[in-house]
Design a protein around this motif. Structure first.
Motif, mmCIF file in Angstrom:
data_model
loop_
_atom_site.group_PDB
_atom_site.id
_atom_site.type_symbol
_atom_site.label_atom_id
_atom_site.label_comp_id
_atom_site.label_asym_id
_atom_site.label_seq_id
_atom_site.Cartn_x
_atom_site.Cartn_y
_atom_site.Cartn_z
ATOM 1 N N PHE A 97 0.832 -1.203 0.000
ATOM 2 C CA PHE A 97 0.000 0.000 0.000
ATOM 3 C C PHE A 97 0.871 1.259 0.000
ATOM 4 O O PHE A 97 0.447 2.315 -0.479
ATOM 5 N N TYR A 98 2.086 1.128 0.524
ATOM 6 C CA TYR A 98 3.012 2.261 0.602
ATOM 7 C C TYR A 98 4.101 2.160 -0.469
ATOM 8 O O TYR A 98 5.186 2.687 -0.304
ATOM 9 N N GLY A 99 3.789 1.466 -1.563
ATOM 10 C CA GLY A 99 4.755 1.272 -2.641
ATOM 11 C C GLY A 99 5.234 2.578 -3.236
ATOM 12 O O GLY A 99 4.574 3.627 -3.108
ATOM 13 N N PRO A 100 6.377 2.561 -3.910
ATOM 14 C CA PRO A 100 6.974 3.784 -4.441
ATOM 15 C C PRO A 100 6.089 4.490 -5.471
ATOM 16 O O PRO A 100 6.178 5.700 -5.643
ATOM 17 N N SER A 101 5.224 3.732 -6.137
ATOM 18 C CA SER A 101 4.356 4.335 -7.150
ATOM 19 C C SER A 101 2.909 4.425 -6.679
ATOM 20 O O SER A 101 1.976 4.463 -7.483
ATOM 21 N N SER A 102 2.719 4.454 -5.364
ATOM 22 C CA SER A 102 1.363 4.579 -4.828
ATOM 23 C C SER A 102 0.815 5.958 -5.145
ATOM 24 O O SER A 102 1.561 6.917 -5.364
ATOM 25 N N TYR A 103 -0.493 6.068 -5.156
ATOM 26 C CA TYR A 103 -1.148 7.338 -5.477
ATOM 27 C C TYR A 103 -1.451 8.120 -4.201
ATOM 28 O O TYR A 103 -1.180 9.300 -4.108
ATOM 29 N N ASP A 104 -2.003 7.440 -3.222
ATOM 30 C CA ASP A 104 -2.318 8.064 -1.935
ATOM 31 C C ASP A 104 -2.172 7.004 -0.858
ATOM 32 O O ASP A 104 -3.000 6.112 -0.734
ATOM 33 N N ASN A 105 -1.087 7.073 -0.077
ATOM 34 C CA ASN A 105 -0.864 6.067 0.964
ATOM 35 C C ASN A 105 -1.096 6.628 2.357
ATOM 36 O O ASN A 105 -0.518 6.170 3.333
ATOM 37 N N SER A 106 -1.967 7.618 2.459
ATOM 38 C CA SER A 106 -2.270 8.225 3.745
ATOM 39 C C SER A 106 -3.130 7.281 4.589
ATOM 40 O O SER A 106 -3.720 6.317 4.085
ATOM 41 N N ALA A 107 -3.212 7.582 5.867
ATOM 42 C CA ALA A 107 -4.045 6.780 6.776
ATOM 43 C C ALA A 107 -5.496 6.847 6.341
ATOM 44 O O ALA A 107 -6.248 5.873 6.464
#
Length: 303
Positions: A289-299
């Motif tokens: 979910f926190y991958g380098p190409s994630s779009y929004d990895n906020s809580a």
């Protein structure tokens, strides 16, 4: 010799530069995690881009299927569901779209049994669904290569499910290392291409298509399959499967994410000092979910 973010972001010291400042990547060390790609302020680090091959496959008339990673859920807003992804994919020209969480459920079944057999044999096992983690072991801890699970990744499991004569499967997610799994690991029946979110967005933009809110969920996988997106999800899924199967193994699983933490754990395992029977490893801190190409990895997105 200004401090370069691409070099400092590399967790395995694969990126170096000489006395003239010319940078190079040591392929024998690189684990394809993608950290340097997103840390470079100049866009000087490139990755394999699958936009054109995917478009050509769609235009050829072949059946092309899209597969969304579990990490896709929530990253574009709580009202963007699997049904939203399906609608956009079909508008682009994909034959259909499925969630990789369904493949994760199949991985759980196979991996859980493998853990049980390894536990009875007194053997160490490590997960195989994170390609950067697999690359890290093979290149930096080759002594532990035999401990890698033989179970294929959720991406490969789902690809094998939908493969048919002349069918093409395309993974979509936040993971650059998935491109490595497709190209380098050469697993039979695996996805043909892997797109990161920005590549899929570029295709949508070219067709004037957007991910639209949908009240229809369209979930195909179990909640455990979707939890593969976060650290600990694989272990929780396998343990739940074994419990439902009536297998009460008293084994200990180390759930570790982030390359620095993983390297410490693998060094202990190499020395025979790790007090765990199994290691669930994810190179991205916190999981896919926190991958380098994630779009929004906020809580907020994770919820």
């Amino acid at each position: 010799h200004t401090k370069r973010p691409c070099k400092t972001s590399c967790p395995v010291d694969a990126l170096t530069y000489d006395e003239y400042g010319l940078a190079s990547i040591d392929e024998s060390k690189c684990i394809r995690c993608g950290q340097c790609y997103h840390s470079c302020p100049f866009g000087a680090v490139g990755i394999r881009n699958d936009i054109v091959p995917v478009i050509k496959a769609i235009k050829s008339g072949r059946k092309v299927y899209a597969m969304t990673a579990p990490a896709a859920i929530g990253q574009f807003g709580s009202d963007i569901t699997l049904a939203s992804w399906k609608k956009a994919a079909k508008a682009i020209g994909f034959a259909d779209l499925y969630e990789v969480g369904l493949g994760a459920d199949l991985t759980t079944k196979s991996e859980a049994i493998e853990w049980h057999e390894a536990y009875e044999a007194g053997e160490l096992k490590v997960t195989s669904c994170c390609p950067a983690f697999v690359n890290l072991i093979r290149k930096h801890f080759p002594e532990l290569s035999d401990a890698i699970s033989t179970t294929v990744s959720p991406m490969c499991q789902l690809s094998r499910l939908i493969k048919a004569p002349d069918a093409v499967s395309v993974f979509i997610g936040p993971c650059i290392a998935k491109k490595s799994e497709v190209k380098d690991q050469r697993i039979e029946g695996n996805a043909d291409y892997a797109l990161i979110f920005s590549e899929f967005e570029a295709i949508m933009k070219a067709k004037n298509i957007e991910l639209e809110p949908s009240s229809e969920e369209g979930q195909e996988s179990s909640i455990f399959g979707r939890r593969y997106a976060t650290s600990g999800g694989v272990a929780e899924s396998c343990i739940a499967y074994l419990q439902e199967a009536g297998i009460e193994d008293d084994f200990q699983v180390l759930k570790v994410s982030g390359v620095k933490n993983i390297k410490t754990a693998l060094a202990q395992a190499k020395a025979g000092k790790l007090p765990y029977e199994f290691i669930e490893g994810m190179c991205c801190e916190g999981g896919c979910f926190y991958g380098p190409s994630s779009y929004d990895n906020s809580a907020r997105a994770k919820l």
